[in-house]
Design an enzyme around this catalytic site. Structure first.
Site, PDB file in Angstrom:
ATOM      1  N   SER A   1       0.800  -1.224   0.000  1.00 38.50           N
ATOM      2  CA  SER A   1       0.000   0.000   0.000  1.00 38.50           C
ATOM      3  C   SER A   1       0.836   1.279   0.000  1.00 38.50           C
ATOM      4  CB  SER A   1      -0.926   0.005   1.215  1.00 38.50           C
ATOM      5  OG  SER A   1      -1.674   1.206   1.255  1.00 38.50           O
TER       6      SER A   1
ATOM      7  N   SER B   1      -0.828   4.073   0.774  1.00 38.38           N
ATOM      8  CA  SER B   1      -1.705   4.956   1.552  1.00 38.38           C
ATOM      9  C   SER B   1      -1.012   5.687   2.695  1.00 38.38           C
ATOM     10  CB  SER B   1      -2.914   4.172   2.087  1.00 38.38           C
ATOM     11  OG  SER B   1      -3.763   3.814   1.018  1.00 38.38           O
TER      12      SER B   1
ATOM     13  N   THR C   1     -10.260  -1.329   2.204  1.00 35.27           N
ATOM     14  CA  THR C   1      -9.907  -1.770   0.853  1.00 35.27           C
ATOM     15  C   THR C   1     -10.265  -3.247   0.674  1.00 35.27           C
ATOM     16  OG1 THR C   1      -8.176  -1.717  -0.829  1.00 35.27           O
ATOM     17  CG2 THR C   1      -7.504  -2.372   1.389  1.00 35.27           C
TER      18      THR C   1
ATOM     19  N   LYS D   1     -15.004  -3.884   1.371  1.00 30.04           N
ATOM     20  CA  LYS D   1     -15.785  -2.664   1.164  1.00 30.04           C
ATOM     21  C   LYS D   1     -17.293  -2.896   1.294  1.00 30.04           C
ATOM     22  CE  LYS D   1     -12.322  -0.288  -1.608  1.00 30.04           C
ATOM     23  NZ  LYS D   1     -12.030   0.479  -2.836  1.00 30.04           N
TER      24      LYS D   1
ATOM     25  N   ASP E   1     -14.435   6.701  -2.618  1.00 30.40           N
ATOM     26  CA  ASP E   1     -14.001   6.162  -3.907  1.00 30.40           C
ATOM     27  C   ASP E   1     -14.756   6.839  -5.047  1.00 30.40           C
ATOM     28  OD1 ASP E   1     -12.019   4.389  -3.191  1.00 30.40           O
ATOM     29  OD2 ASP E   1     -13.360   2.680  -2.988  1.00 30.40           O
TER      30      ASP E   1
ATOM     31  N   GLY F   1     -15.145  -7.190 -12.741  1.00 28.74           N
ATOM     32  CA  GLY F   1     -15.248  -7.386 -11.300  1.00 28.74           C
ATOM     33  C   GLY F   1     -16.561  -6.872 -10.759  1.00 28.74           C
TER      34      GLY F   1
ATOM     35  N   TYR G   1      -2.748   0.502  -8.702  1.00 28.01           N
ATOM     36  CA  TYR G   1      -1.741   1.562  -8.752  1.00 28.01           C
ATOM     37  C   TYR G   1      -0.329   1.047  -8.523  1.00 28.01           C
ATOM     38  CZ  TYR G   1      -2.257   1.201  -3.684  1.00 28.01           C
ATOM     39  OH  TYR G   1      -2.310   0.719  -2.405  1.00 28.01           O
TER      40      TYR G   1
END
Length: 494
Positions: free
Chosen positions: A101, A103, A140, A144, A181, A205, A281
Site C-alpha cells: 500500500s 496509503s 480496501t 468494502k 471512492d 469485477g 496503482y
C-alpha cells in the site's frame, strides 16, 4: 433603560471571561494533541466525553441543561478539531493484504497524522471495528461491502452505491460509513479527459470498487454499463458479445504487486476500445495497461484515484477542506518517489557508473542486473557465455529482471542486450522510467563483453539502436558522469 445597559455590561464581562477560559481550554487541547502524537492516541475518547457531559448535566439547573449541553458539545467538537489539525488522531487502512500500500505515504502528505496498516482476516474485521482504537479508517479489498453491516449509519452516497471505503468515528462513538471512492473515480475519468456520455463500458469485477465505478459511470451518462464477473449472464467466457465496448475498467486485483505480469482479459477481443482504466496503482503500468499502450489506446492507472479518494477521506478525518491542487501535486510526488529509474544502452556506455552516481544523488538503492546475474550463476558473464551459451544467460537475466522490476524507487542498470528479448519489455516498463544512455561509438569498449567482441561494436549498435529508442521514455547523452546525472534529474523533474 439603565437596567438593560447594566445587564449588557454584565454579559460583556462574562463573555470576556468565557473567551479567556475557552482560549485556555483550547491551548490545553493543543498540548494534549502533542502528547497523544507521542503515544499514538486517538482524538476521540467516547467514555471521557460522556463523563464530561454527565458532569455538566449534574452542575446545571434542569431548565438550562439542554442549551448548556449543546454549547458544551460544540466546545468538545472544537477541541477535537484543534487536535486533528495538529496531526493528532489515529487513522489507518483495513484490508486483507496491505504490504504493497501507498496509503500511509499519501496520508502523511495530506495531513501528517498517524496512519497505519491494519491487515485483518475476514473474521477479525468486526471485532476490530467494534473495539479498535481509531478515529477514522479507510477500507480496501475485500471488505468494502463487508463493513457496511458493522457501521451504525451510512451516508446517502454509501447507501446508494452499496459500498463503504471510509469510516469515521462520531462524537458519540458510533461509526459512520462513507464512500470517497466515488470522488476518486470521478477524478480519474475527468483527469484523463475521457468522454463517457453514451458510451458502452465494461467493468471487470463485481466487488465494492465495482459498485462505485458503476454508479459514477451511470451518473456521468454512460450508455450501457456491463459488469463482467466469474459467473452470471456476462462472464469471462462470453466476452465476444461485447466487442463493441468503448471503455474498459478493471476493478479486480489481477495484476497487482507482487503477482504482476497478468491481465484479466485479452484486449484484442475489443477492437473499438477508446480507453482502458485500471484501478491498480502498484505497479504503475499493469499488464492490462501495457497491452493498451501497444494498441495505442488511451489508458490510466489507479494512482490518481487513490490520491483523490484519500484527499476526500482526509477532509472527513480532519473536519476541514483541503486544496484541490494537492491531488495533482501528490500524484506527481508519488510517481517520482515510487518509479524505478532503469538505464538501458550499449555495453560500455556507463550505465553502472552513472547508475551508482544517480542513486547516491537521489538517496536510492542501486541494482546492477549483470552483477545479480553473476551472483545467481556463481560465475562471470563471459564464463557463462563460454560454458552455457547466450540463451542460458538471457533466461537468467529475464528471471532477475522480473524480480527486480516489481520493486519501487530504485536505480537499475541493465545489460546491453536486455532490449533484444520481447519478454523483457513488460518487466522493464511496469514500474520504471526507462532511460536510454547514449555514448559515442569510439568510446565503447568491447573488453570483457562477449557479443561486442563477437559481432563488433558498430554492428551491435546498428541492430540495437531502434530497440533502445523504442523502449526509452528518456534519452540522455553520457558525456560526464556528474553532468549526465544532473541532466537526468533535471529532465525527469520538468
Amino acid at each position: 433603560m439603565e437596567q438593560m445597559e447594566e445587564l449588557r455590561r454584565r454579559i460583556d464581562e462574562i463573555d470576556g471571561k468565557l473567551v479567556e477560559l475557552l482560549t485556555a481550554r483550547m491551548t490545553i487541547s493543543g498540548q494534549m494533541a502533542q502528547y497523544k502524537k507521542t503515544v499514538d492516541g486517538c482524538v476521540l475518547v467516547p467514555d471521557r466525553e460522556r463523563a464530561l457531559l454527565n458532569r455538566v448535566e449534574e452542575l446545571t439547573e434542569p431548565e438550562l441543561r439542554a442549551p448548556i449541553q449543546s454549547v458544551y458539545k460544540s466546545i468538545l467538537s472544537a477541541s477535537r478539531a484543534i487536535q486533528k489539525q495538529q496531526g493528532c488522531g489515529r487513522f489507518g487502512l483495513v484490508g486483507e493484504r496491505l504490504n504493497y500500500s501507498f496509503s500511509p505515504a499519501i496520508h502523511k502528505k495530506l495531513g501528517g497524522y498517524s496512519y497505519q496498516l491494519f491487515e485483518r482476516k475476514a473474521e477479525e474485521v468486526e471485532p476490530f471495528l467494534r473495539k479498535g482504537a481509531f478515529d477514522g479508517l479507510n477500507i480496501t479489498i475485500p471488505y468494502k461491502k463487508t463493513v457496511m453491516k458493522f457501521c451504525d449509519a451510512l451516508t446517502e452516497q454509501a447507501r446508494r452505491i452499496g459500498s463503504v471505503n471510509t469510516i469515521v468515528r462520531q462524537p458519540d462513538g458510533t461509526l459512520l460509513g462513507h464512500n470517497t471512492d466515488y470522488d476518486g473515480f470521478c477524478y480519474l475519468i475527468r483527469s484523463a479527459g475521457a468522454e463517457v456520455q453514451g458510451k458502452k463500458v465494461l467493468v471487470l469485477g463485481s466487488g465494492g470498487s465495482s459498485l462505485t465505478v458503476q454508479t459514477v459511470l451511470r451518473d456521468m451518462g454512460a450508455g450501457e454499463v456491463v459488469v463482467i464477473s466469474r459467473s452470471g449472464p456476462n462472464h469471462y467466457g462470453n466476452l465476444s458479445r461485447h466487442r463493441d465496448a468503448a471503455i474498459l475498467v478493471n476493478t479486480t486485483p489481477v495484476g497487482t504487486y507482487p503477482d504482476t505480469g497478468r491481465s484479466p482479459v485479452n484486449l484484442d477481443l475489443f477492437p473499438d476500445l477508446e480507453w482502458v482504466f485500471d484501478l491498480i496503482y502498484n505497479p504503475a503500468m499493469t499488464q492490462l495497461l501495457l497491452d493498451a499502450e501497444k494498441r495505442q489506446i488511451g489508458r490510466m492507472g489507479g494512482l490518481g484515484m487513490l490520491v483523490a479518494q484519500a484527499k476526500a477521506a482526509a477532509e472527513l478525518f480532519l473536519e476541514r477542506p483541503l486544496p484541490d491542487s494537492m491531488v495533482e501535486q501528490i500524484v506527481a510526488q508519488m510517481e517520482w518517489e515510487s518509479k524505478n529509474l532503469l538505464l538501458i544502452g550499449m555495453p560500455g556506455c556507463g550505465k553502472s557508473t552513472v547508475g551508482r552516481a544517480l542513486a547516491r544523488r537521489l538517496n536510492r538503492p542501486f541494482i546492477d542486473l549483470d552483477e545479480m546475474v553473476e551472483e545467481r550463476a556463481g560465475t562471470s558473464i563471459p564464463s557463462m557465455f563460454e560454458r552455457e551459451g547466450e540463451e542460458h544467460f538471457r533466461q537468467l537475466e529475464h528471471q532477475v529482471l522480473t524480480e527486480v522490476g516489481k520493486g519501487s524507487g530504485a536505480v537499475i542498470a541493465t545489460g546491453g542486450g536486455i532490449v533484444t528479448r520481447p519478454e523483457n519489455w513488460c518487466p522493464m516498463r511496469q514500474n520504471s522510467t526507462v532511460i536510454f544512455l547514449r555514448r559515442p561509438l569510439n568510446e565503447l569498449s568491447a573488453a570483457g563483453r562477449p557479443l561486442s567482441q563477437r559481432d563488433g561494436v558498430k554492428k551491435l549498435y546498428q541492430a540495437r539502436l531502434p530497440l533502445y529508442e523504442q523502449a526509452a521514455q528518456l534519452t540522455v547523452e553520457n558525456e560526464t558522469v556528474e553532468g549526465t546525472v544532473s541532466e537526468i534529474i533535471r529532465r525527469l523533474k520538468k
